[in-house]
Design a protein around this motif. Structure first.
Motif, PDB file in Angstrom:
ATOM      1  N   SER A  31       0.855  -1.195   0.000  1.00 12.48           N
ATOM      2  CA  SER A  31       0.000   0.000   0.000  1.00 12.48           C
ATOM      3  C   SER A  31       0.883   1.234   0.000  1.00 12.48           C
ATOM      4  CB  SER A  31      -0.905   0.014   1.239  1.00 12.48           C
ATOM      5  OG  SER A  31      -1.793  -1.077   1.205  1.00 12.48           O
ATOM      6  N   THR A  32       0.321   2.316  -0.479  1.00 16.08           N
ATOM      7  CA  THR A  32       1.073   3.582  -0.529  1.00 16.08           C
ATOM      8  C   THR A  32       0.275   4.654   0.203  1.00 16.08           C
ATOM      9  OG1 THR A  32       2.036   3.009  -2.647  1.00 16.08           O
ATOM     10  CG2 THR A  32       2.117   5.326  -2.014  1.00 16.08           C
ATOM     11  N   GLU A  33       0.978   5.326   1.205  1.00 20.07           N
ATOM     12  CA  GLU A  33       0.361   6.435   1.939  1.00 20.07           C
ATOM     13  C   GLU A  33       1.237   7.672   1.771  1.00 20.07           C
ATOM     14  OE1 GLU A  33       0.102   5.228   5.984  1.00 20.07           O
ATOM     15  OE2 GLU A  33      -1.587   3.854   5.649  1.00 20.07           O
ATOM     16  N   VAL A  34       0.606   8.801   1.917  1.00 23.79           N
ATOM     17  CA  VAL A  34       1.353  10.063   1.822  1.00 23.79           C
ATOM     18  C   VAL A  34       0.922  10.972   2.969  1.00 23.79           C
ATOM     19  CG1 VAL A  34      -0.332  11.151   0.273  1.00 23.79           C
ATOM     20  CG2 VAL A  34       2.031  11.969   0.316  1.00 23.79           C
ATOM     21  N   SER A  35       1.908  11.737   3.565  1.00 28.06           N
ATOM     22  CA  SER A  35       1.580  12.684   4.660  1.00 28.06           C
ATOM     23  C   SER A  35       2.526  13.868   4.578  1.00 28.06           C
ATOM     24  CB  SER A  35       1.715  11.979   6.022  1.00 28.06           C
ATOM     25  OG  SER A  35       3.053  11.547   6.210  1.00 28.06           O
ATOM     26  N   LEU A  36       2.129  14.954   5.180  1.00 27.10           N
ATOM     27  CA  LEU A  36       2.967  16.152   5.212  1.00 27.10           C
ATOM     28  C   LEU A  36       3.943  16.057   6.377  1.00 27.10           C
ATOM     29  CD1 LEU A  36       0.248  18.900   4.603  1.00 27.10           C
ATOM     30  CD2 LEU A  36       2.032  18.163   3.010  1.00 27.10           C
ATOM     31  N   ILE A  37       5.080  16.650   6.205  1.00 24.47           N
ATOM     32  CA  ILE A  37       6.076  16.648   7.288  1.00 24.47           C
ATOM     33  C   ILE A  37       5.480  17.382   8.494  1.00 24.47           C
ATOM     34  CG2 ILE A  37       8.345  17.502   7.997  1.00 24.47           C
ATOM     35  CD1 ILE A  37       9.280  17.163   5.167  1.00 24.47           C
ATOM     36  N   GLY A  38       5.606  16.777   9.642  1.00 21.35           N
ATOM     37  CA  GLY A  38       5.102  17.383  10.869  1.00 21.35           C
ATOM     38  C   GLY A  38       3.659  17.051  11.151  1.00 21.35           C
ATOM     39  N   SER A  39       3.039  16.297  10.212  1.00 22.52           N
ATOM     40  CA  SER A  39       1.630  15.950  10.427  1.00 22.52           C
ATOM     41  C   SER A  39       1.537  14.525  10.914  1.00 22.52           C
ATOM     42  CB  SER A  39       0.846  16.115   9.116  1.00 22.52           C
ATOM     43  OG  SER A  39      -0.483  15.634   9.278  1.00 22.52           O
ATOM     44  N   ASP A  40       0.589  14.280  11.781  1.00 20.97           N
ATOM     45  CA  ASP A  40       0.380  12.916  12.262  1.00 20.97           C
ATOM     46  C   ASP A  40      -0.644  12.163  11.397  1.00 20.97           C
ATOM     47  OD1 ASP A  40       2.131  13.345  14.348  1.00 20.97           O
ATOM     48  OD2 ASP A  40       0.540  14.096  15.678  1.00 20.97           O
ATOM     49  N   THR A  41      -1.216  12.836  10.448  1.00 22.61           N
ATOM     50  CA  THR A  41      -2.270  12.225   9.602  1.00 22.61           C
ATOM     51  C   THR A  41      -1.676  11.829   8.248  1.00 22.61           C
ATOM     52  OG1 THR A  41      -3.909  13.683  10.626  1.00 22.61           O
ATOM     53  CG2 THR A  41      -4.527  12.554   8.571  1.00 22.61           C
ATOM     54  N   ALA A  42      -1.958  10.584   7.816  1.00 23.38           N
ATOM     55  CA  ALA A  42      -1.494  10.076   6.507  1.00 23.38           C
ATOM     56  C   ALA A  42      -2.702   9.738   5.630  1.00 23.38           C
ATOM     57  CB  ALA A  42      -0.626   8.852   6.699  1.00 23.38           C
ATOM     58  N   ASN A  43      -2.567   9.973   4.377  1.00 24.20           N
ATOM     59  CA  ASN A  43      -3.614   9.633   3.385  1.00 24.20           C
ATOM     60  C   ASN A  43      -3.185   8.399   2.570  1.00 24.20           C
ATOM     61  OD1 ASN A  43      -5.373  11.902   3.913  1.00 24.20           O
ATOM     62  ND2 ASN A  43      -3.830  13.187   2.901  1.00 24.20           N
ATOM     63  N   VAL A  44      -4.110   7.492   2.416  1.00 23.56           N
ATOM     64  CA  VAL A  44      -3.836   6.259   1.646  1.00 23.56           C
ATOM     65  C   VAL A  44      -4.022   6.551   0.150  1.00 23.56           C
ATOM     66  CG1 VAL A  44      -4.486   3.863   1.242  1.00 23.56           C
ATOM     67  CG2 VAL A  44      -4.576   4.824   3.571  1.00 23.56           C
ATOM     68  N   LEU A  45      -2.937   6.355  -0.599  1.00 18.41           N
ATOM     69  CA  LEU A  45      -3.021   6.537  -2.064  1.00 18.41           C
ATOM     70  C   LEU A  45      -3.461   5.253  -2.761  1.00 18.41           C
ATOM     71  CD1 LEU A  45       0.158   8.675  -2.837  1.00 18.41           C
ATOM     72  CD2 LEU A  45      -2.209   9.439  -2.611  1.00 18.41           C
ATOM     73  N   SER A  46      -2.956   4.145  -2.296  1.00 19.50           N
ATOM     74  CA  SER A  46      -3.359   2.862  -2.895  1.00 19.50           C
ATOM     75  C   SER A  46      -3.141   1.761  -1.882  1.00 19.50           C
ATOM     76  CB  SER A  46      -2.530   2.565  -4.162  1.00 19.50           C
ATOM     77  OG  SER A  46      -1.150   2.422  -3.835  1.00 19.50           O
ATOM     78  N   ARG A  47      -3.978   0.724  -2.010  1.00 25.61           N
ATOM     79  CA  ARG A  47      -3.864  -0.397  -1.093  1.00 25.61           C
ATOM     80  C   ARG A  47      -3.332  -1.620  -1.849  1.00 25.61           C
ATOM     81  NH1 ARG A  47      -5.998   0.778   3.679  1.00 25.61           N
ATOM     82  NH2 ARG A  47      -7.570   2.456   3.822  1.00 25.61           N
ATOM     83  N   GLY A  48      -2.439  -2.338  -1.281  1.00 21.96           N
ATOM     84  CA  GLY A  48      -1.902  -3.553  -1.878  1.00 21.96           C
ATOM     85  C   GLY A  48      -2.894  -4.700  -1.763  1.00 21.96           C
ATOM     86  N   ALA A  49      -2.659  -5.720  -2.539  1.00 20.01           N
ATOM     87  CA  ALA A  49      -3.555  -6.880  -2.552  1.00 20.01           C
ATOM     88  C   ALA A  49      -3.462  -7.633  -1.240  1.00 20.01           C
ATOM     89  CB  ALA A  49      -3.158  -7.807  -3.703  1.00 20.01           C
ATOM     90  N   ASP A  50      -4.591  -8.189  -0.871  1.00 21.07           N
ATOM     91  CA  ASP A  50      -4.582  -9.012   0.343  1.00 21.07           C
ATOM     92  C   ASP A  50      -4.300 -10.459  -0.039  1.00 21.07           C
ATOM     93  OD1 ASP A  50      -6.911  -9.894  -0.836  1.00 21.07           O
ATOM     94  OD2 ASP A  50      -8.238  -8.863   0.572  1.00 21.07           O
ATOM     95  N   ALA A  51      -4.228 -11.311   0.923  1.00 25.03           N
ATOM     96  CA  ALA A  51      -3.877 -12.721   0.679  1.00 25.03           C
ATOM     97  C   ALA A  51      -4.891 -13.413  -0.214  1.00 25.03           C
ATOM     98  CB  ALA A  51      -3.751 -13.443   2.020  1.00 25.03           C
ATOM     99  N   GLN A  52      -6.163 -13.066  -0.039  1.00 22.02           N
ATOM    100  CA  GLN A  52      -7.219 -13.695  -0.841  1.00 22.02           C
ATOM    101  C   GLN A  52      -7.069 -13.337  -2.318  1.00 22.02           C
ATOM    102  OE1 GLN A  52     -11.168 -12.715   0.494  1.00 22.02           O
ATOM    103  NE2 GLN A  52     -12.155 -14.058  -1.014  1.00 22.02           N
ATOM    104  N   THR A  53      -6.735 -12.043  -2.566  1.00 30.47           N
ATOM    105  CA  THR A  53      -6.554 -11.593  -3.948  1.00 30.47           C
ATOM    106  C   THR A  53      -5.370 -12.282  -4.595  1.00 30.47           C
ATOM    107  OG1 THR A  53      -7.479  -9.418  -3.413  1.00 30.47           O
ATOM    108  CG2 THR A  53      -6.156  -9.589  -5.418  1.00 30.47           C
ATOM    109  N   VAL A  54      -4.271 -12.398  -3.803  1.00 28.82           N
ATOM    110  CA  VAL A  54      -3.071 -13.071  -4.333  1.00 28.82           C
ATOM    111  C   VAL A  54      -3.388 -14.537  -4.635  1.00 28.82           C
ATOM    112  CG1 VAL A  54      -0.705 -13.770  -3.820  1.00 28.82           C
ATOM    113  CG2 VAL A  54      -1.503 -11.493  -3.174  1.00 28.82           C
ATOM    114  N   SER A  55      -4.099 -15.168  -3.761  1.00 26.31           N
ATOM    115  CA  SER A  55      -4.437 -16.582  -3.958  1.00 26.31           C
ATOM    116  C   SER A  55      -5.320 -16.784  -5.184  1.00 26.31           C
ATOM    117  CB  SER A  55      -5.150 -17.128  -2.724  1.00 26.31           C
ATOM    118  OG  SER A  55      -4.295 -17.042  -1.594  1.00 26.31           O
ATOM    119  N   ALA A  56      -6.096 -15.762  -5.542  1.00 31.72           N
ATOM    120  CA  ALA A  56      -7.007 -15.866  -6.692  1.00 31.72           C
ATOM    121  C   ALA A  56      -6.288 -15.705  -8.025  1.00 31.72           C
ATOM    122  CB  ALA A  56      -8.113 -14.811  -6.581  1.00 31.72           C
ATOM    123  N   THR A  57      -4.983 -15.353  -7.975  1.00 34.27           N
ATOM    124  CA  THR A  57      -4.242 -15.106  -9.216  1.00 34.27           C
ATOM    125  C   THR A  57      -4.194 -16.348 -10.108  1.00 34.27           C
ATOM    126  OG1 THR A  57      -2.867 -13.420  -8.156  1.00 34.27           O
ATOM    127  CG2 THR A  57      -2.029 -14.416 -10.192  1.00 34.27           C
TER     128      THR A  57
END
Length: 301
Positions: A45-71
């Motif tokens: 997954s990819t998150e982005v946050s500003l320096i000095g901020s405690d809050t992060a925004n999720v840009l993208s989520r990686g596949a979970d185990a179920q998704t990988v198993s479905a490949t």
């Protein structure tokens, strides 16, 4: 040709070429969708946050185990879908090939397939030749022809200008008008006197008798030659007439065979066009899945 029939049902079950083409296109869409899913696959997954901020925004989520198993399942689905497409495309081409082959069937190939004997084209018989005509005469008739030919030639040579008898006759007539001829002069002068040894009337009678014999021999010879010419002409007419009649019969038979070939092509083209494409048991599952996707699209529409 025989190998192409493996694609088709003999019991009327299966798909038409139009339906098969539609299913193949739907399978391509399914493959494209699966490929898009695999193309977006990410294992983090990819998150982005500003320096000095405690809050992060999720840009993208990686596949979970179920998704990988479905490949693996997605890849197998893709493989089955491609196999279905290959089968359907080959079946469509096979049907087109069968129709093209039957439309291009030659008259000889059709006759062989239907156990029909193609008649040989007739040949014109050789007409009688003058040599063959004379060779067919009896011994006496053939000898008479040669005798007349020889007699007319011998007499004609003598009585025609330049012939011995004709020249002698002309000389006798000249000496009758000029019985003396002087050659030289003075004491060397010679006087030639010409005295007929035979009455000119006898010579004339003989000359005209020879002319009569010549005309008679020539007339009889011409009569035999006319018979030959007539026999040769009649033979040529007979040969041409028989050939024309035989050719008409041959053309009639060939027209009948060509008509049967046309009907054969019409029936076979329809038969092949109506054949339904079978779905092998191993592809039945993916076929049902693709067909279901098509129905979903229709219901949404």
């Amino acid at each position: 040709m025989k190998k192409d029939f493996i694609f088709f049902s003999t019991e009327g079950r299966g798909l038409t070429s139009t339906s098969a083409n539609h299913v193949a296109n739907m399978a391509k869409e399914m493959i494209r969708a699966i490929d898009a899913e695999l193309g977006s696959l990410s294992f983090y997954s990819t998150e982005v946050s500003l320096i000095g901020s405690d809050t992060a925004n999720v840009l993208s989520r990686g596949a979970d185990a179920q998704t990988v198993s479905a490949t693996a399942d997605k890849l197998h689905r893709t493989a089955r879908a491609k196999s279905l497409i290959a089968w359907l495309r080959e079946a469509i081409k096979a049907k087109e090939r069968l129709i093209a082959e039957v439309e291009d069937i030659s008259l000889e190939e059709f006759a062989k397939a239907e156990n029909i004997e193609i008649p040989e084209e007739p040949k014109r018989a050789e007409a009688l030749t003058p040599d063959e005509y004379y060779a067919g005469l009896s011994l006496d008739e053939r000898n008479r022809y040669y005798e007349l030919e020889t007699l007319a030639a011998v007499i004609g040579k003598e009585i025609h200008p330049g012939g011995h008898f004709a020249e002698a006759r002309e000389a006798l007539n000249r000496t009758a008008l000029n019985p003396h001829e002087v050659k030289g002069d003075g004491r060397d002068t010679l006087i030639y006197s010409f005295a007929p040894t035979v009455d000119s009337a006898i010579v004339e009678d003989t000359y005209f008798e020879l002319q009569k014999q010549y005309r008679d021999a020539q007339a009889r010879l011409n009569s035999m030659k006319h018979d030959c010419e007539k026999a040769v002409a009649d033979s040529a007419i007979k040969a041409q007439t028989e050939y024309t009649q035989a050719l008409e019969r041959h053309n009639g038979l060939m027209d009948e065979i060509r008509a049967r070939r046309t009907e054969y092509i019409r029936k076979k083209t329809k038969e092949y066009g109506d054949m339904k494409i079978l779905i092998p048991a191993s592809l039945q599952g993916v076929y049902e899945e693709v067909s279901h996707l098509g129905k979903k699209g229709e219901s949404r529409g």
